[in-house]
Design an enzyme around this catalytic site. Structure first.
Site: not given
Ligand code: GRF
Length: 228
Positions: A23, A103, A117, A119, A155
Protein backbone atom coordinates in the site's frame (compact mmCIF):
# COMPACT_ATOMS: atom_id res chain seq x y z
CA UNK A 1 28.17 21.33 7.75
CA UNK A 2 25.83 18.59 6.54
CA UNK A 3 25.57 17.16 3.08
CA UNK A 4 22.62 18.09 0.94
CA UNK A 5 21.26 15.14 -0.98
CA UNK A 6 19.55 15.81 -4.30
CA UNK A 7 18.72 14.02 -7.53
CA UNK A 8 20.97 14.54 -10.52
CA UNK A 9 18.13 15.04 -12.98
CA UNK A 10 14.79 16.81 -12.59
CA UNK A 11 12.93 13.52 -12.18
CA UNK A 12 14.79 11.21 -9.84
CA UNK A 13 14.86 7.48 -10.60
CA UNK A 14 13.52 5.55 -7.63
CA UNK A 15 13.64 1.84 -6.85
CA UNK A 16 11.18 0.41 -4.33
CA UNK A 17 11.83 -2.74 -2.30
CA UNK A 18 8.75 -4.66 -1.14
CA UNK A 19 7.72 -7.92 0.49
CA UNK A 20 3.93 -7.71 0.80
CA UNK A 21 0.71 -5.91 0.04
CA UNK A 22 2.39 -2.71 -1.14
CA UNK A 23 0.00 0.00 0.00
CA UNK A 24 2.91 2.38 0.55
CA UNK A 25 4.27 1.47 -2.88
CA UNK A 26 0.83 2.42 -4.21
CA UNK A 27 1.03 5.80 -2.49
CA UNK A 28 4.40 6.39 -4.16
CA UNK A 29 3.11 5.23 -7.56
CA UNK A 30 0.06 7.47 -7.25
CA UNK A 31 2.17 10.47 -6.29
CA UNK A 32 4.54 9.81 -9.19
CA UNK A 33 1.56 10.06 -11.57
CA UNK A 34 1.43 13.76 -10.79
CA UNK A 35 3.10 15.81 -13.52
CA UNK A 36 4.98 17.88 -10.96
CA UNK A 37 6.22 15.01 -8.80
CA UNK A 38 10.02 15.07 -9.00
CA UNK A 39 10.56 11.29 -8.99
CA UNK A 40 9.57 8.21 -11.03
CA UNK A 41 9.42 4.66 -9.78
CA UNK A 42 11.57 2.81 -12.31
CA UNK A 43 11.86 -0.61 -10.65
CA UNK A 44 10.07 -2.60 -7.95
CA UNK A 45 11.96 -5.50 -6.38
CA UNK A 46 10.42 -8.12 -4.13
CA UNK A 47 12.20 -10.84 -2.18
CA UNK A 48 8.96 -12.85 -2.19
CA UNK A 49 7.21 -14.03 -5.38
CA UNK A 50 3.52 -13.38 -5.97
CA UNK A 51 3.00 -10.60 -3.46
CA UNK A 52 0.32 -8.04 -4.26
CA UNK A 53 2.88 -5.24 -4.41
CA UNK A 54 4.17 -6.79 -7.65
CA UNK A 55 0.67 -6.64 -9.17
CA UNK A 56 0.44 -2.98 -8.19
CA UNK A 57 3.73 -2.27 -9.95
CA UNK A 58 2.66 -4.13 -13.09
CA UNK A 59 -0.66 -2.27 -13.16
CA UNK A 60 1.31 0.97 -13.07
CA UNK A 61 3.57 -0.24 -15.87
CA UNK A 62 6.68 -0.39 -13.67
CA UNK A 63 9.20 -3.21 -14.32
CA UNK A 64 9.45 -5.74 -11.50
CA UNK A 65 12.13 -8.17 -10.37
CA UNK A 66 11.80 -11.00 -7.86
CA UNK A 67 14.99 -11.83 -6.00
CA UNK A 68 14.17 -14.65 -3.56
CA UNK A 69 16.44 -14.27 -0.55
CA UNK A 70 16.58 -18.01 0.09
CA UNK A 71 18.38 -18.50 -3.24
CA UNK A 72 21.50 -16.87 -1.78
CA UNK A 73 24.02 -18.40 0.63
CA UNK A 74 24.40 -15.23 2.71
CA UNK A 75 22.82 -11.85 3.39
CA UNK A 76 25.75 -10.18 1.61
CA UNK A 77 25.17 -12.26 -1.54
CA UNK A 78 21.47 -11.40 -1.55
CA UNK A 79 22.26 -7.72 -1.03
CA UNK A 80 24.81 -7.81 -3.87
CA UNK A 81 22.07 -9.08 -6.21
CA UNK A 82 19.73 -6.31 -5.03
CA UNK A 83 22.44 -3.74 -5.54
CA UNK A 84 23.23 -4.97 -9.05
CA UNK A 85 19.55 -4.87 -10.03
CA UNK A 86 19.10 -1.33 -8.71
CA UNK A 87 22.25 -0.07 -10.43
CA UNK A 88 21.32 -1.76 -13.70
CA UNK A 89 17.98 0.09 -13.55
CA UNK A 90 19.77 3.41 -13.07
CA UNK A 91 18.20 3.92 -9.65
CA UNK A 92 19.28 6.99 -7.65
CA UNK A 93 17.11 6.65 -4.54
CA UNK A 94 15.73 3.54 -2.82
CA UNK A 95 12.46 3.37 -0.88
CA UNK A 96 11.77 0.47 1.46
CA UNK A 97 8.03 -0.13 1.51
CA UNK A 98 7.19 -3.06 3.74
CA UNK A 99 10.47 -4.76 2.82
CA UNK A 100 10.94 -7.45 5.45
CA UNK A 101 14.68 -8.12 5.16
CA UNK A 102 17.44 -6.50 7.19
CA UNK A 103 19.98 -4.95 4.81
CA UNK A 104 23.71 -5.35 5.40
CA UNK A 105 25.87 -2.40 6.41
CA UNK A 106 27.82 -2.75 3.16
CA UNK A 107 24.71 -2.34 1.04
CA UNK A 108 23.46 0.61 3.08
CA UNK A 109 26.82 2.38 2.92
CA UNK A 110 26.80 1.96 -0.87
CA UNK A 111 23.59 4.03 -0.93
CA UNK A 112 24.67 6.57 1.66
CA UNK A 113 21.71 8.78 2.62
CA UNK A 114 19.78 7.60 -0.45
CA UNK A 115 17.68 4.83 1.13
CA UNK A 116 14.56 5.73 3.05
CA UNK A 117 12.09 3.66 5.04
CA UNK A 118 8.61 4.13 6.46
CA UNK A 119 8.19 2.73 9.95
CA UNK A 120 4.83 2.47 11.72
CA UNK A 121 5.73 4.23 14.98
CA UNK A 122 7.03 7.55 16.20
CA UNK A 123 10.70 6.61 16.26
CA UNK A 124 12.76 6.15 18.34
CA UNK A 125 9.84 4.51 20.18
CA UNK A 126 8.77 1.02 19.19
CA UNK A 127 11.37 -0.27 16.81
CA UNK A 128 11.03 -3.68 15.22
CA UNK A 129 7.82 -5.59 14.60
CA UNK A 130 4.28 -5.38 16.05
CA UNK A 131 4.61 -1.64 16.67
CA UNK A 132 0.87 -1.10 17.21
CA UNK A 133 0.75 -3.86 19.82
CA UNK A 134 3.85 -2.34 21.44
CA UNK A 135 2.17 1.09 21.55
CA UNK A 136 -1.02 -0.29 23.09
CA UNK A 137 0.94 -2.28 25.66
CA UNK A 138 2.93 0.83 26.60
CA UNK A 139 -0.28 2.84 27.03
CA UNK A 140 0.86 5.79 24.93
CA UNK A 141 -1.85 8.32 24.03
CA UNK A 142 -0.21 9.36 20.76
CA UNK A 143 1.26 7.03 18.12
CA UNK A 144 2.20 7.47 14.48
CA UNK A 145 4.69 6.85 11.72
CA UNK A 146 8.14 7.97 10.66
CA UNK A 147 10.00 8.32 7.37
CA UNK A 148 13.73 8.09 7.99
CA UNK A 149 17.03 7.67 6.21
CA UNK A 150 18.20 4.08 6.57
CA UNK A 151 21.33 3.44 8.58
CA UNK A 152 22.80 0.04 9.47
CA UNK A 153 21.13 -0.20 12.91
CA UNK A 154 17.52 -1.42 12.73
CA UNK A 155 14.89 1.34 12.44
CA UNK A 156 17.53 3.95 13.02
CA UNK A 157 18.68 6.96 11.02
CA UNK A 158 17.91 10.64 10.47
CA UNK A 159 14.19 11.35 10.77
CA UNK A 160 12.72 13.14 7.75
CA UNK A 161 9.00 13.32 8.56
CA UNK A 162 6.59 12.06 11.18
CA UNK A 163 2.81 12.04 11.55
CA UNK A 164 1.02 11.50 14.86
CA UNK A 165 -2.43 10.08 15.54
CA UNK A 166 -4.35 9.72 18.80
CA UNK A 167 -4.66 6.31 20.42
CA UNK A 168 -8.35 5.70 21.20
CA UNK A 169 -9.58 3.75 24.18
CA UNK A 170 -11.27 1.10 22.04
CA UNK A 171 -8.25 0.61 19.76
CA UNK A 172 -6.99 -2.80 18.78
CA UNK A 173 -3.70 -3.22 16.92
CA UNK A 174 -5.74 -3.37 13.68
CA UNK A 175 -7.76 -0.19 14.22
CA UNK A 176 -4.66 1.66 15.30
CA UNK A 177 -2.71 0.31 12.32
CA UNK A 178 -5.29 1.57 9.86
CA UNK A 179 -5.28 5.06 11.41
CA UNK A 180 -1.48 5.14 11.19
CA UNK A 181 -1.42 3.67 7.66
CA UNK A 182 -3.55 6.52 6.37
CA UNK A 183 -0.84 8.90 7.54
CA UNK A 184 1.95 6.73 6.13
CA UNK A 185 0.43 7.17 2.69
CA UNK A 186 0.48 10.95 3.13
CA UNK A 187 4.00 11.43 4.45
CA UNK A 188 5.96 8.83 2.47
CA UNK A 189 5.53 10.46 -0.95
CA UNK A 190 6.01 13.89 0.55
CA UNK A 191 9.26 12.89 2.27
CA UNK A 192 10.51 11.39 -1.00
CA UNK A 193 9.59 14.56 -2.87
CA UNK A 194 11.52 16.72 -0.43
CA UNK A 195 14.50 14.40 -0.33
CA UNK A 196 14.99 14.37 -4.10
CA UNK A 197 14.48 18.12 -4.20
CA UNK A 198 17.34 18.57 -1.74
CA UNK A 199 15.07 19.96 0.95
CA UNK A 200 16.70 17.99 3.78
CA UNK A 201 20.19 18.56 5.07
CA UNK A 202 21.59 15.39 6.59
CA UNK A 203 23.95 16.18 9.41
CA UNK A 204 25.24 13.04 11.10
CA UNK A 205 22.40 11.38 12.96
CA UNK A 206 19.91 14.16 12.25
CA UNK A 207 18.14 15.62 9.26
CA UNK A 208 17.07 19.23 9.08
CA UNK A 209 14.55 20.77 6.75
CA UNK A 210 15.67 23.71 4.64
CA UNK A 211 14.52 27.11 5.85
CA UNK A 212 11.35 27.43 3.75
CA UNK A 213 10.01 24.08 4.97
CA UNK A 214 10.32 24.87 8.64
CA UNK A 215 9.00 28.43 8.57
CA UNK A 216 5.31 28.60 9.38
CA UNK A 217 2.79 25.84 9.64
CA UNK A 218 0.02 24.63 11.86
CA UNK A 219 1.13 24.92 15.47
CA UNK A 220 -1.85 23.24 17.02
CA UNK A 221 -0.92 20.41 19.35
CA UNK A 222 -2.44 16.98 19.09
CA UNK A 223 -3.70 16.50 22.66
CA UNK A 224 -4.85 12.98 23.41
CA UNK A 225 -7.26 12.50 25.09
CA UNK A 226 -8.67 15.86 23.97
CA UNK A 227 -8.99 18.74 26.44
CA UNK A 228 -12.75 19.11 25.59
C1 GRF B 1 3.70 -0.50 6.74
O1 GRF B 1 3.01 -0.39 7.95
C2 GRF B 1 5.06 0.10 6.87
O2 GRF B 1 5.11 1.16 7.75
C3 GRF B 1 5.88 -1.05 7.40
O3 GRF B 1 5.36 -2.20 6.79
C4 GRF B 1 4.02 -1.95 6.39
C5 GRF B 1 3.96 -2.20 4.94
O4 GRF B 1 2.67 -2.07 4.41
N1 GRF B 1 7.27 -0.84 7.15
P1 GRF B 1 2.46 -1.98 2.86
O5 GRF B 1 3.10 -3.22 2.23
O6 GRF B 1 3.11 -0.73 2.39
O7 GRF B 1 0.97 -1.97 2.66
Amino acid sequence: MGAMIAAASSRARVGVLVSGRGSNLQALLDAAEGPDFPASVVRVISNIPDVYALDRARMAGVPTTVIPHQDFPSREDFDAALDACLREAGVEFVCLAGFMRVLSAGFICGWQDRIINIHPSLLPSFKGLHTHRQALDAGVRVHGCTVHIVRPALDDGPILMQAAVPVLSADTPDTLASRVLEQEHRIYPEALRRLVQGRFVIDGAKAQSVAGDTAEGPRQALVSPPLL
